[in-house]
Design a protein around this motif. Sequence first.
Motif, PDB file in Angstrom:
ATOM      1  N   HIS A  13      76.763  53.913  37.630  1.00  0.00           N
ATOM      2  CA  HIS A  13      76.878  52.762  36.731  1.00  0.00           C
ATOM      3  C   HIS A  13      77.700  51.650  37.385  1.00  0.00           C
ATOM      4  CE1 HIS A  13      76.464  50.605  33.077  1.00  0.00           C
ATOM      5  NE2 HIS A  13      77.753  50.483  32.903  1.00  0.00           N
ATOM      6  N   ARG A  14      77.364  51.376  38.638  1.00  0.00           N
ATOM      7  CA  ARG A  14      78.047  50.316  39.375  1.00  0.00           C
ATOM      8  C   ARG A  14      77.304  49.008  39.191  1.00  0.00           C
ATOM      9  NH1 ARG A  14      81.577  50.489  43.471  1.00  0.00           N
ATOM     10  NH2 ARG A  14      80.717  48.655  44.479  1.00  0.00           N
ATOM     11  N   PRO A  15      78.017  47.900  39.114  1.00  0.00           N
ATOM     12  CA  PRO A  15      77.296  46.632  39.120  1.00  0.00           C
ATOM     13  C   PRO A  15      76.670  46.451  40.491  1.00  0.00           C
ATOM     14  CG  PRO A  15      79.677  46.263  39.216  1.00  0.00           C
ATOM     15  CD  PRO A  15      79.464  47.735  39.074  1.00  0.00           C
ATOM     16  N   ILE A  38      73.577  61.225  32.687  1.00  0.00           N
ATOM     17  CA  ILE A  38      74.730  60.593  33.308  1.00  0.00           C
ATOM     18  C   ILE A  38      75.780  60.289  32.229  1.00  0.00           C
ATOM     19  CG2 ILE A  38      75.506  58.546  34.593  1.00  0.00           C
ATOM     20  CD1 ILE A  38      73.814  60.205  36.385  1.00  0.00           C
ATOM     21  N   SER A  76      56.433  50.263  30.391  1.00  0.00           N
ATOM     22  CA  SER A  76      56.359  48.815  30.212  1.00  0.00           C
ATOM     23  C   SER A  76      54.921  48.333  30.017  1.00  0.00           C
ATOM     24  CB  SER A  76      56.963  48.109  31.420  1.00  0.00           C
ATOM     25  OG  SER A  76      58.265  48.563  31.629  1.00  0.00           O
ATOM     26  N   PRO A  98      76.988  41.578  32.376  1.00  0.00           N
ATOM     27  CA  PRO A  98      75.629  42.100  32.297  1.00  0.00           C
ATOM     28  C   PRO A  98      75.467  43.403  33.068  1.00  0.00           C
ATOM     29  CG  PRO A  98      75.586  39.749  32.728  1.00  0.00           C
ATOM     30  CD  PRO A  98      77.023  40.165  32.795  1.00  0.00           C
ATOM     31  N   GLU A  99      74.773  44.333  32.477  1.00  0.00           N
ATOM     32  CA  GLU A  99      74.460  45.652  33.050  1.00  0.00           C
ATOM     33  C   GLU A  99      75.697  46.530  33.221  1.00  0.00           C
ATOM     34  OE1 GLU A  99      71.356  45.841  33.153  1.00  0.00           O
ATOM     35  OE2 GLU A  99      70.644  43.825  33.629  1.00  0.00           O
ATOM     36  N   GLN A 100      76.873  46.045  32.860  1.00  0.00           N
ATOM     37  CA  GLN A 100      78.082  46.811  33.106  1.00  0.00           C
ATOM     38  C   GLN A 100      78.812  47.214  31.849  1.00  0.00           C
ATOM     39  OE1 GLN A 100      79.485  48.227  35.906  1.00  0.00           O
ATOM     40  NE2 GLN A 100      77.358  47.870  36.370  1.00  0.00           N
ATOM     41  N   LEU A 133      74.397  52.656  29.742  1.00  0.00           N
ATOM     42  CA  LEU A 133      74.044  53.738  30.669  1.00  0.00           C
ATOM     43  C   LEU A 133      72.625  54.191  30.363  1.00  0.00           C
ATOM     44  CD1 LEU A 133      77.404  55.597  30.267  1.00  0.00           C
ATOM     45  CD2 LEU A 133      76.539  54.799  32.454  1.00  0.00           C
ATOM     46  N   TYR A 147      66.504  46.640  38.984  1.00  0.00           N
ATOM     47  CA  TYR A 147      65.881  47.780  38.299  1.00  0.00           C
ATOM     48  C   TYR A 147      65.697  47.482  36.805  1.00  0.00           C
ATOM     49  CZ  TYR A 147      65.404  52.425  36.231  1.00  0.00           C
ATOM     50  OH  TYR A 147      64.971  53.499  35.506  1.00  0.00           O
ATOM     51  N   ASN A 148      66.775  47.050  36.176  1.00  0.00           N
ATOM     52  CA  ASN A 148      66.679  46.768  34.743  1.00  0.00           C
ATOM     53  C   ASN A 148      65.744  45.611  34.459  1.00  0.00           C
ATOM     54  OD1 ASN A 148      68.360  48.823  33.860  1.00  0.00           O
ATOM     55  ND2 ASN A 148      70.195  47.621  34.259  1.00  0.00           N
ATOM     56  N   GLU A 205      52.695  53.878  32.409  1.00  0.00           N
ATOM     57  CA  GLU A 205      54.084  53.432  32.585  1.00  0.00           C
ATOM     58  C   GLU A 205      54.550  52.714  31.320  1.00  0.00           C
ATOM     59  OE1 GLU A 205      57.256  50.805  34.244  1.00  0.00           O
ATOM     60  OE2 GLU A 205      55.223  50.032  34.276  1.00  0.00           O
ATOM     61  N   ILE A 238      63.123  44.827  36.186  1.00  0.00           N
ATOM     62  CA  ILE A 238      61.732  45.279  36.315  1.00  0.00           C
ATOM     63  C   ILE A 238      61.336  46.030  35.052  1.00  0.00           C
ATOM     64  CG2 ILE A 238      60.206  46.901  37.516  1.00  0.00           C
ATOM     65  CD1 ILE A 238      61.556  46.123  40.122  1.00  0.00           C
ATOM     66  N   GLN A 239      62.244  46.869  34.551  1.00  0.00           N
ATOM     67  CA  GLN A 239      61.962  47.603  33.323  1.00  0.00           C
ATOM     68  C   GLN A 239      61.606  46.661  32.191  1.00  0.00           C
ATOM     69  OE1 GLN A 239      61.889  51.036  32.800  1.00  0.00           O
ATOM     70  NE2 GLN A 239      61.957  51.018  35.012  1.00  0.00           N
ATOM     71  N   THR A 279      70.984  47.638  40.384  1.00  0.00           N
ATOM     72  CA  THR A 279      70.972  47.797  38.930  1.00  0.00           C
ATOM     73  C   THR A 279      70.299  46.595  38.286  1.00  0.00           C
ATOM     74  OG1 THR A 279      73.161  48.732  39.251  1.00  0.00           O
ATOM     75  CG2 THR A 279      72.462  48.416  36.997  1.00  0.00           C
ATOM     76  N   LEU A 280      70.647  45.428  38.765  1.00  0.00           N
ATOM     77  CA  LEU A 280      70.114  44.201  38.188  1.00  0.00           C
ATOM     78  C   LEU A 280      68.589  44.161  38.295  1.00  0.00           C
ATOM     79  CD1 LEU A 280      71.213  41.407  37.059  1.00  0.00           C
ATOM     80  CD2 LEU A 280      70.710  40.529  39.320  1.00  0.00           C
ATOM     81  N   LEU A 289      73.793  35.516  37.790  1.00  0.00           N
ATOM     82  CA  LEU A 289      73.646  36.964  37.652  1.00  0.00           C
ATOM     83  C   LEU A 289      73.554  37.626  39.030  1.00  0.00           C
ATOM     84  CD1 LEU A 289      71.034  36.959  34.755  1.00  0.00           C
ATOM     85  CD2 LEU A 289      73.387  37.761  34.594  1.00  0.00           C
ATOM     86  N   ILE A 324      72.820  53.084  39.824  1.00  0.00           N
ATOM     87  CA  ILE A 324      72.499  53.539  38.467  1.00  0.00           C
ATOM     88  C   ILE A 324      73.290  54.804  38.131  1.00  0.00           C
ATOM     89  CG2 ILE A 324      70.649  54.476  37.020  1.00  0.00           C
ATOM     90  CD1 ILE A 324      68.816  52.438  38.504  1.00  0.00           C
ATOM     91  N   ILE A 325      73.322  55.750  39.088  1.00  0.00           N
ATOM     92  CA  ILE A 325      74.035  57.006  38.837  1.00  0.00           C
ATOM     93  C   ILE A 325      75.516  56.739  38.529  1.00  0.00           C
ATOM     94  CG2 ILE A 325      74.848  59.163  39.898  1.00  0.00           C
ATOM     95  CD1 ILE A 325      72.187  59.254  41.403  1.00  0.00           C
TER      96      ILE A 325
END
Lengths: 313, 510
Positions: free
Chosen positions: A261-263, B236, B393, B204-206, B231, A270-271, B391, A273-274, A267-268, A90, A258-259
């Motif tokens: 939506h780039r790989p 956005i 989470s 992933p993520e894309q 997204l 951030y998500n 927060e 951590i969420q 992004t990796l 990843l 993120i804005i």
Amino acid sequence: MFKYITRRLIVTLITVLGATIILFIIIQFLPGDPATVILGPRATPEIIEEVRAKMWLDRPVHIQLVRFLYNIVRGDLGTDVLNYMPVSTLVFNALPYTIVLAITSILIASLVGIPLGTYAAAYKNSLPDKITGLLSISMIAIPSFLAGVLFLLFFSVYLDWFPAMGGGKEGDILSQIWHLILPASSLALGWIGYIARIMRASVLEEMTEDYVRTARSKGLTLRKVIFKHVLRGALIPVIAVIGVGFGNLLGGAVITEIIFHRPGLGTLIYNAIQSRNYPIVQGGLIIAVLLYSLVNLLADLSYGFIDPRVRSD
Amino acid sequence: MNGIMVKFTKSVFFLLVLILILSVGVVVYSADEDIVRSRMRLGEDIENLDPAHLVRGYDIALVLYSNLLKYKSGSSELVPDAAEEVDVSEDGKVITFKLKEGIQFHKGYGEMTAEDVKFSFERIIDPDQNSEYVADWQTLERVEVTGRYTGKIILKDALASLLVTTIPFTPGSIVSKKAYEEMGNKFATNPIGSGPYYLEKWEPEQVLVLKRFEEYFDEKPNIDKIELYPLVDKNISEMNFDKGDLDVTEISLDSIDRYKAESDVDVHILSALKYGFIGFNHKYPPFDNINVRKALRYAIDVDMIIDGAYNGVPERANAMIAPGILGYWEDAPQYNVNLEKARNLLDEAGYPDGFEVEMVTTSNPLYMNICQIAKENLRKIGVEVNIKIIETSAWYEYVGKESHPIMFFETFSLTLDPGYWVEWFTTDQVGKWNFLKWSNSRYDELADEAAIMMDLEKREEMYIEMQKIMDEEAAIIWLTNGAKAYVSNERVKPVFLGHYNQYRYWEITD
């Protein structure tokens, strides 16, 4: 020179190790139990326990840390607890996108900022200098996330010149470059101003040196003096700033990614951590730290090449 | 000096030429017409597409897998899917099924047989699997294969929700046994079902790409490919929709009016199937006092909250279960603002001058707005609210364990079975998901009885009675069941599954 490089390498290694340990401990203190967050409300206590065990969260922190470091040395960044994909896959899929984004931004910022600053210094106190100064300060004041949203709205949605999301089609270089321009420019914007300001100050300072006066008195043109002598010395502070700034750039890249939506690593992480997907957060961060240290190392070494005085300190 | 100027002019010229070349590039690079692009549901990327562990992307499971039964689009009528017929015995303990012949699994994994059904359902209750859906199949004893295409699902006890939410949804997805045994853990990202689309690619993520399955046993969808983008931010997503990069997306409730003004955009407003509420911690004084709870119920202006925070879009809710779901309490009393009554109740409770209290919520902007309005409402009866943001989470851990006084929260989208709605307030969930720490033994009894009640009328009465108990005890202040808004452009016509906020991608038409 060899001794210098070895010393810097050792310092870099210690920095990476220290940062890794600190990050590892900070992550442990994030509120929210990762197993609960990942699994959501449907999970039974047994499933939560299993996921905790898979993540080694049921062991003491120091044991987790030792295991983590041991695995890193073996080149194993761990496994995503939910879909069993190796974290290294990843991270290394995302990494090139972030590096390309950061390098392009630095390139854009340098290509525009350095000539702008030099020009302003050469024409000190003229109208173009004042306009450049005003522009630079304005650019510094705009945070990259705002620039990103504005660029997206104007160049992509309104003018329809650039794509709005993604990293471009796989294997299609043209499409990838096309997807890179807006995010890289929005990330570079503040840096253009910053580099221009530093370059201007640095060129002006260098121009007061005795050797410049000597060169001028020997009849060399201002252009020749600047290109042959002044730039060499004046670039050092800029390179230092770029080296340190790379870290900031990585931070800005998170939001930019993120804005648009780039790989990418941003992004990796951030998500992850969420969703408290710790293995990905840890794996991603350690690679980010490595990258950051490496760039700083390169920046340090490059002063040596540009200005021999640095080598002999 | 002129030299510098010349260099500058050259660089600017070079940049302009570069921009020009790249502009030509974008014209050449045009979109494929047979693709529908959409924001992923909730903007969240999937993690695991194995139906035993899938906690995100229920909508994707619906197109990847076939189930024995499915809902007819736009209605709550169950129709056969992979099954030709399904019979439930009178006591509800045996479900007999016969599969359609010739159903093929994706990617050459062969024909679906009763063995695949047995494998798919039994592995969910297998303790080694630790499936998130074990509770959905809690009364399953075993699946008996009686022929290549026939079998019996044998239950220890009848379970009313089995036919409503288990069999037609994720936990009822039929996977290829052969594929699972071959792949093991890798099945999570290489799912093999028999639905109208198969997973072509997941970055992933894309993006996640679904491709039409040409050997699908039922009517094939019109659209060849569906691309789903995780997204995170709705704004956005809206920009991407405006630009034409997305054909369908969820939008924020504030954007509805803007899109309604556009002639080539369809706006869809759907009931969100959750409940937003202001909840008391019943263990925390003074909220252990019923008069205090009643006083606050008379002080909170629900209509103002719906107008102010939800842009006036969703309907007001007077009880827990939403219209259209079994157990909807149509005649539930509505508590409009009555400050005099509220003050008298506070007086009776021994708080004539009000009190100061902390209200907690998550960092969701909608939630923060709601708390602001509630704070102003409560100030009028002398209750001073301090808002505390947790927060997201960390939220569940916080409200599960901590002694927070009062909160605003919304549940996740719930399912079509009322059992999943009421389970948040049972006594055994205190310390886990019952954030109110409210407990009522009659409520608990009814929850258990209703779960296995096969007589729908009696079941409905039980759920209404449970809501009456909550109402009499002023256990909670209901605000709304929420709403979700989507937009689609004219090429796409999404069909929504009645009362379950999911696209039926396979029925998207050109």
